[in-house]
Design a protein around this motif. Structure first.
Motif, PDB file in Angstrom:
ATOM      1  N   TYR A  89     -60.677  -0.407   8.333  1.00 44.16           N
ATOM      2  CA  TYR A  89     -61.120  -1.775   8.047  1.00 44.16           C
ATOM      3  C   TYR A  89     -62.174  -2.230   9.057  1.00 44.16           C
ATOM      4  N   GLU A 103     -65.992  -3.367   8.217  1.00 44.94           N
ATOM      5  CA  GLU A 103     -66.440  -4.685   8.665  1.00 44.94           C
ATOM      6  C   GLU A 103     -67.735  -4.578   9.481  1.00 44.94           C
ATOM      7  N   CYS A 133     -70.597  -3.741   7.146  1.00 41.20           N
ATOM      8  CA  CYS A 133     -71.011  -4.941   6.396  1.00 41.20           C
ATOM      9  C   CYS A 133     -71.882  -5.850   7.256  1.00 41.20           C
ATOM     10  N   MET A 139     -67.604  -8.756   3.209  1.00 39.25           N
ATOM     11  CA  MET A 139     -66.708  -7.744   2.645  1.00 39.25           C
ATOM     12  C   MET A 139     -66.615  -7.935   1.128  1.00 39.25           C
TER      13      MET A 139
END
Length: 110
Positions: free
Chosen positions: A50, A54, A57, A64
């Motif tokens: 994750y 992140e 992004c 997200m």
């Protein structure tokens, strides 16, 4: 992006890289991640964590929600993106071309 499969995530990252003309090295640099992290996503078929997604992004300047959105699906814009769109609407066509040219210049600089 249907499902949430590792390959779908890799394909989405590759798509974003292609759109910007970024190499794995450039993505790693912009996302402030080790180049090995990005390399392993593709060469070893590793699922990104994750925090890695992140960071990717942030590097691409997307949320997200935008990353995981299916084509044509509505996405939530960040405050910065909303402000840019509002300001964009006030520009003349000539000013828009200048902004686009400037942004492309910034995007191509390492």
């Amino acid at each position: 992006m249907k499902g949430g499969k590792c390959m779908d995530i890799q394909e989405r990252i590759k798509q974003l890289m292609d759109t910007k003309g970024w190499s794995e090295y450039k993505l790693a640099k912009e996302a402030n991640l080790p180049q090995s992290t990005i390399s392993h996503l593709f060469k070893r078929n590793n699922a990104p964590t994750y925090p890695t997604i992140e960071a990717i992004c942030r590097a691409f300047g997307i949320t997200m929600a935008q990353f995981f959105a299916d084509e044509g699906e509505a996405v939530v814009l960040t405050l910065d993106q909303k402000e840019l769109l509002l300001l964009w609407g006030t520009l003349t066509q000539e000013q828009r071309q200048i902004v686009i040219s400037t942004m492309k210049h910034f995007n191509n600089n390492d």
